[in-house]
Motif scaffolding. Structure first.
Motif, PDB file in Angstrom:
ATOM      1  N   VAL A  59      28.017  93.300  87.457  1.00 56.99           N
ATOM      2  CA  VAL A  59      28.148  91.926  87.931  1.00 56.99           C
ATOM      3  C   VAL A  59      26.785  91.237  87.842  1.00 56.99           C
ATOM      4  CG1 VAL A  59      28.711  90.455  89.921  1.00 56.99           C
ATOM      5  CG2 VAL A  59      30.018  92.554  89.522  1.00 56.99           C
ATOM      6  N   ASP A  60      26.802  89.954  87.555  1.00 48.94           N
ATOM      7  CA  ASP A  60      25.610  89.118  87.718  1.00 48.94           C
ATOM      8  C   ASP A  60      26.089  87.808  88.335  1.00 48.94           C
ATOM      9  OD1 ASP A  60      22.686  88.699  87.176  1.00 48.94           O
ATOM     10  OD2 ASP A  60      23.508  86.977  86.099  1.00 48.94           O
ATOM     11  N   LEU A  61      25.609  87.516  89.534  1.00 46.11           N
ATOM     12  CA  LEU A  61      26.161  86.432  90.346  1.00 46.11           C
ATOM     13  C   LEU A  61      25.793  85.041  89.832  1.00 46.11           C
ATOM     14  CD1 LEU A  61      25.300  88.010  93.813  1.00 46.11           C
ATOM     15  CD2 LEU A  61      27.565  87.940  92.734  1.00 46.11           C
ATOM     16  N   TYR A  62      26.593  84.057  90.245  1.00 50.27           N
ATOM     17  CA  TYR A  62      26.256  82.663  89.961  1.00 50.27           C
ATOM     18  C   TYR A  62      24.846  82.387  90.510  1.00 50.27           C
ATOM     19  CZ  TYR A  62      31.274  81.693  89.195  1.00 50.27           C
ATOM     20  OH  TYR A  62      32.573  81.680  88.728  1.00 50.27           O
ATOM     21  N   PRO A  63      24.037  81.614  89.807  1.00 53.04           N
ATOM     22  CA  PRO A  63      22.638  81.386  90.220  1.00 53.04           C
ATOM     23  C   PRO A  63      22.522  80.354  91.342  1.00 53.04           C
ATOM     24  CG  PRO A  63      23.096  80.197  88.197  1.00 53.04           C
ATOM     25  CD  PRO A  63      24.342  80.980  88.508  1.00 53.04           C
ATOM     26  N   PHE A  64      22.844  80.774  92.553  1.00 49.52           N
ATOM     27  CA  PHE A  64      22.855  79.843  93.684  1.00 49.52           C
ATOM     28  C   PHE A  64      21.470  79.249  93.947  1.00 49.52           C
ATOM     29  CE2 PHE A  64      22.389  78.863  98.193  1.00 49.52           C
ATOM     30  CZ  PHE A  64      23.436  77.977  98.377  1.00 49.52           C
ATOM     31  N   GLU A  65      20.438  80.102  94.033  1.00 51.32           N
ATOM     32  CA  GLU A  65      19.097  79.612  94.365  1.00 51.32           C
ATOM     33  C   GLU A  65      18.571  78.633  93.315  1.00 51.32           C
ATOM     34  OE1 GLU A  65      16.414  82.685  96.600  1.00 51.32           O
ATOM     35  OE2 GLU A  65      17.676  83.802  95.182  1.00 51.32           O
ATOM     36  N   LYS A  66      18.794  78.936  92.048  1.00 51.60           N
ATOM     37  CA  LYS A  66      18.330  78.040  90.983  1.00 51.60           C
ATOM     38  C   LYS A  66      19.062  76.707  91.040  1.00 51.60           C
ATOM     39  CE  LYS A  66      16.780  81.563  87.709  1.00 51.60           C
ATOM     40  NZ  LYS A  66      16.975  82.168  86.349  1.00 51.60           N
ATOM     41  N   THR A  67      20.325  76.750  91.414  1.00 51.52           N
ATOM     42  CA  THR A  67      21.098  75.509  91.520  1.00 51.52           C
ATOM     43  C   THR A  67      20.567  74.646  92.657  1.00 51.52           C
ATOM     44  OG1 THR A  67      23.057  76.670  90.687  1.00 51.52           O
ATOM     45  CG2 THR A  67      23.411  74.539  91.754  1.00 51.52           C
ATOM     46  N   VAL A  68      20.279  75.265  93.805  1.00 48.84           N
ATOM     47  CA  VAL A  68      19.718  74.525  94.949  1.00 48.84           C
ATOM     48  C   VAL A  68      18.382  73.896  94.564  1.00 48.84           C
ATOM     49  CG1 VAL A  68      18.769  74.770  97.273  1.00 48.84           C
ATOM     50  CG2 VAL A  68      20.916  75.895  96.691  1.00 48.84           C
ATOM     51  N   ALA A  69      17.583  74.639  93.798  1.00 48.51           N
ATOM     52  CA  ALA A  69      16.265  74.137  93.403  1.00 48.51           C
ATOM     53  C   ALA A  69      16.333  73.007  92.380  1.00 48.51           C
ATOM     54  CB  ALA A  69      15.431  75.288  92.845  1.00 48.51           C
ATOM     55  N   SER A  70      17.456  72.900  91.675  1.00 47.68           N
ATOM     56  CA  SER A  70      17.531  71.949  90.567  1.00 47.68           C
ATOM     57  C   SER A  70      18.373  70.704  90.848  1.00 47.68           C
ATOM     58  CB  SER A  70      18.087  72.638  89.315  1.00 47.68           C
ATOM     59  OG  SER A  70      19.419  73.078  89.521  1.00 47.68           O
ATOM     60  N   THR A  71      19.125  70.716  91.962  1.00 47.36           N
ATOM     61  CA  THR A  71      19.987  69.557  92.231  1.00 47.36           C
ATOM     62  C   THR A  71      20.222  69.385  93.730  1.00 47.36           C
ATOM     63  OG1 THR A  71      22.132  68.538  91.755  1.00 47.36           O
ATOM     64  CG2 THR A  71      22.116  70.918  92.047  1.00 47.36           C
ATOM     65  N   ASP A  72      20.534  68.135  94.110  1.00 44.80           N
ATOM     66  CA  ASP A  72      20.944  67.845  95.492  1.00 44.80           C
ATOM     67  C   ASP A  72      22.452  67.638  95.584  1.00 44.80           C
ATOM     68  OD1 ASP A  72      18.313  67.884  96.457  1.00 44.80           O
ATOM     69  OD2 ASP A  72      17.987  65.797  95.880  1.00 44.80           O
ATOM     70  N   ASN A  73      23.145  67.830  94.475  1.00 49.99           N
ATOM     71  CA  ASN A  73      24.595  67.623  94.431  1.00 49.99           C
ATOM     72  C   ASN A  73      25.291  68.762  95.192  1.00 49.99           C
ATOM     73  OD1 ASN A  73      27.367  67.710  93.574  1.00 49.99           O
ATOM     74  ND2 ASN A  73      26.832  66.354  91.890  1.00 49.99           N
ATOM     75  N   GLU A  74      25.804  68.438  96.376  1.00 51.16           N
ATOM     76  CA  GLU A  74      26.361  69.475  97.241  1.00 51.16           C
ATOM     77  C   GLU A  74      27.566  70.169  96.626  1.00 51.16           C
ATOM     78  OE1 GLU A  74      28.450  68.966 101.296  1.00 51.16           O
ATOM     79  OE2 GLU A  74      26.390  69.578 101.763  1.00 51.16           O
ATOM     80  N   SER A  75      28.442  69.424  95.968  1.00 47.70           N
ATOM     81  CA  SER A  75      29.633  70.043  95.384  1.00 47.70           C
ATOM     82  C   SER A  75      29.241  71.031  94.281  1.00 47.70           C
ATOM     83  CB  SER A  75      30.579  68.974  94.834  1.00 47.70           C
ATOM     84  OG  SER A  75      29.975  68.238  93.789  1.00 47.70           O
ATOM     85  N   GLU A  76      28.218  70.690  93.517  1.00 48.31           N
ATOM     86  CA  GLU A  76      27.742  71.598  92.476  1.00 48.31           C
ATOM     87  C   GLU A  76      27.141  72.859  93.089  1.00 48.31           C
ATOM     88  OE1 GLU A  76      24.582  71.629  88.704  1.00 48.31           O
ATOM     89  OE2 GLU A  76      25.234  69.720  89.576  1.00 48.31           O
ATOM     90  N   ILE A  77      26.403  72.679  94.175  1.00 40.39           N
ATOM     91  CA  ILE A  77      25.797  73.821  94.868  1.00 40.39           C
ATOM     92  C   ILE A  77      26.874  74.742  95.442  1.00 40.39           C
ATOM     93  CG2 ILE A  77      24.438  74.468  96.908  1.00 40.39           C
ATOM     94  CD1 ILE A  77      22.740  71.923  96.352  1.00 40.39           C
ATOM     95  N   ILE A  78      27.868  74.147  96.092  1.00 44.09           N
ATOM     96  CA  ILE A  78      28.933  74.941  96.716  1.00 44.09           C
ATOM     97  C   ILE A  78      29.679  75.766  95.674  1.00 44.09           C
ATOM     98  CG2 ILE A  78      31.091  74.841  98.015  1.00 44.09           C
ATOM     99  CD1 ILE A  78      28.475  74.261  99.615  1.00 44.09           C
ATOM    100  N   GLU A  79      29.916  75.188  94.500  1.00 46.18           N
ATOM    101  CA  GLU A  79      30.638  75.927  93.456  1.00 46.18           C
ATOM    102  C   GLU A  79      29.833  77.112  92.919  1.00 46.18           C
ATOM    103  OE1 GLU A  79      33.836  75.778  92.614  1.00 46.18           O
ATOM    104  OE2 GLU A  79      33.866  74.375  94.307  1.00 46.18           O
ATOM    105  N   LYS A  80      28.538  77.136  93.206  1.00 45.22           N
ATOM    106  CA  LYS A  80      27.711  78.264  92.767  1.00 45.22           C
ATOM    107  C   LYS A  80      27.603  79.347  93.836  1.00 45.22           C
ATOM    108  CE  LYS A  80      26.579  77.312  88.522  1.00 45.22           C
ATOM    109  NZ  LYS A  80      27.562  76.256  88.288  1.00 45.22           N
ATOM    110  N   ILE A  81      28.427  79.244  94.890  1.00 40.80           N
ATOM    111  CA  ILE A  81      28.543  80.346  95.848  1.00 40.80           C
ATOM    112  C   ILE A  81      29.564  81.323  95.285  1.00 40.80           C
ATOM    113  CG2 ILE A  81      29.178  81.035  98.191  1.00 40.80           C
ATOM    114  CD1 ILE A  81      28.323  78.282  99.160  1.00 40.80           C
ATOM    115  N   ASP A  82      29.087  82.454  94.833  1.00 41.34           N
ATOM    116  CA  ASP A  82      29.953  83.440  94.189  1.00 41.34           C
ATOM    117  C   ASP A  82      30.790  84.178  95.240  1.00 41.34           C
ATOM    118  OD1 ASP A  82      30.944  85.598  92.526  1.00 41.34           O
ATOM    119  OD2 ASP A  82      29.320  85.117  91.149  1.00 41.34           O
ATOM    120  N   ILE A  83      32.093  84.270  94.996  1.00 39.20           N
ATOM    121  CA  ILE A  83      33.004  84.972  95.913  1.00 39.20           C
ATOM    122  C   ILE A  83      33.483  86.286  95.299  1.00 39.20           C
ATOM    123  CG2 ILE A  83      35.156  84.831  97.225  1.00 39.20           C
ATOM    124  CD1 ILE A  83      32.939  82.910  98.147  1.00 39.20           C
ATOM    125  N   GLY A  84      34.080  86.188  94.120  1.00 42.65           N
ATOM    126  CA  GLY A  84      34.584  87.404  93.482  1.00 42.65           C
ATOM    127  C   GLY A  84      33.484  88.379  93.142  1.00 42.65           C
ATOM    128  N   GLY A  85      32.373  87.871  92.624  1.00 43.88           N
ATOM    129  CA  GLY A  85      31.274  88.748  92.216  1.00 43.88           C
ATOM    130  C   GLY A  85      30.674  89.505  93.384  1.00 43.88           C
TER     131      GLY A  85
END
Length: 373
Positions: A102-128
């Motif tokens: 497994v390699d998880l969605y890049p949550f930290e990089k997404t937070v660092a690159s955008t303030d778009n909350e919906s985009e950030i939330i979608e990068k919270i990996d559940i299945g992985g």
């Protein structure tokens, strides 16, 4: 020693994955995969079965649910030496899964690159994250590779043991898995916490061993990325005490815009001066306390030139830190084998500071107020 006969692969980063899947194919390992990872493996002309074909359910909810199914998690969590588990796998036609990558969605990089909350939330990996925890829990039977950082370890294992893994191998990967999952959860918590001081949580994955701790008989470690703060150009390994001095030195020099030189000993300044020329700043700083300067830490916010290096080289000191050195200056300063020469980088330090104290941790805002008079 247990042989890997089946693998489930669901990763975000594909770099280095081609070597892994080719090795698995050469070892006759059956591969299951999802979405983009299935496309990647299939394009390599390597046999791979879709997880959707295993579960008889498609990826749903825009990809939010792919692997969350008993036919996946049953195959991962089943205890191979437990008669009841073995019987249930047969009853429900669930295949055993021996390797999970497994390699998880890049949550930290997404937070660092955008303030778009919906985009950030979608990068919270559940299945992985669920796959990682399940495989790590059942490490007695399953090898788990929780991120791209462990790809090379898996490649080495597959080559060294011809597709098998022993108990210690599996436990090592399980440790890495819980390290990855706990770090991931900490990052998510800190995003939701924001400026609220709800709980103290920090997670830093990278560590480096120091020359020693506060005393030579003590082990010392640094958790973080020192390479982001400075580059070591010369000298012996850095110690615990060295880092304390460097932290104090950087905090001090960052308060000055004009050309400045400072000398520190045991984290305290014993000389500091600002002058138009770096050579004059050095001489004035040294004049502050030339005795205490012996064996100290030197820092400047200006490039060290040959003239200054010639004068500086007359003093015995342990560390020098500056934004740069002329070619000749660097050669002069390298004349002492163990002298630590560091090149400072531009870096924005965290707004919070903390340290262990008594039976807990104290934290405060970084002091960013500069007294000008």
């Amino acid at each position: 020693m247990k042989r890997i006969q089946s693998a489930l692969i669901s990763v975000y980063h594909k770099d280095g994955l081609d070597e892994i899947v080719r090795l698995l194919n050469d070892l006759n390992v059956k591969i299951y995969s999802t979405g983009g990872t299935w496309d990647f493996i299939n394009n390599l002309d390597i046999p791979v079965e879709k997880v959707e074909d295993l579960t008889s359910y498609p990826s749903i909810l825009g990809g939010r649910v792919k692997t969350l199914h008993p036919k996946v998690f049953g195959g991962i969590l089943s205890r191979r030496d437990h008669a009841g588990d073995v019987e249930q796998l047969k009853e429900y036609a669930i295949p055993e899964i021996d390797l999970v990558i497994v390699d998880l969605y890049p949550f930290e990089k997404t937070v660092a690159s955008t303030d778009n909350e919906s985009e950030i939330i979608e990068k919270i990996d559940i299945g992985g994250i669920s796959l990682i925890r399940a495989a790590a829990k059942n490490f007695k039977d399953v090898v788990v590779v929780p991120s791209v950082d462990q790809y090379s370890d898996l490649i080495s294992l597959l080559k060294a043991k011809n597709g098998s893994a022993d108990f210690e191998d599996r436990k090592y990967f399980a440790m890495q898995a819980f390290n990855v999952s706990s770090h991931y959860d900490t990052a998510i918590f800190k995003y939701f916490e924001g400026d609220n001081d709800t709980a103290f949580k920090q997670s830093i994955i990278k560590s480096s061993e120091l020359r020693y701790g506060e005393n030579p008989h003590q082990k010392g470690l640094f958790y973080g990325e020192l390479d982001e703060v400075f580059e070591q150009l010369h000298g012996k390994a850095i110690s615990y005490n060295n880092l304390g001095d460097l932290d104090a030195a950087i905090n001090l020099i960052d308060e000055f815009d004009e050309t400045t030189f400072a000398i520190l000993k045991h984290s305290n300044a014993c000389g500091i001066a600002s002058r138009p020329k770096i050579i004059d700043a050095w001489k004035a700083a040294l004049a502050g306390d030339p005795v205490s300067a012996f064996g100290g830490v030197l820092i400047s916010n200006e490039i060290i030139d040959e003239e200054s290096a010639t004068e500086i080289n007359k003093l015995f000191f342990e560390i020098i830190l500056a934004p740069g050195y002329s070619k000749n200056a660097l050669e002069i300063l390298k004349s002492k084998k163990n002298r630590i020469i560091l090149q400072k980088k531009s870096y924005d330090f965290p707004k919070k500071q903390f340290r262990s104290l008594l039976n807990g941790v104290i934290e405060q805002d970084r002091d960013l107020k500069i007294e000008t008079s």
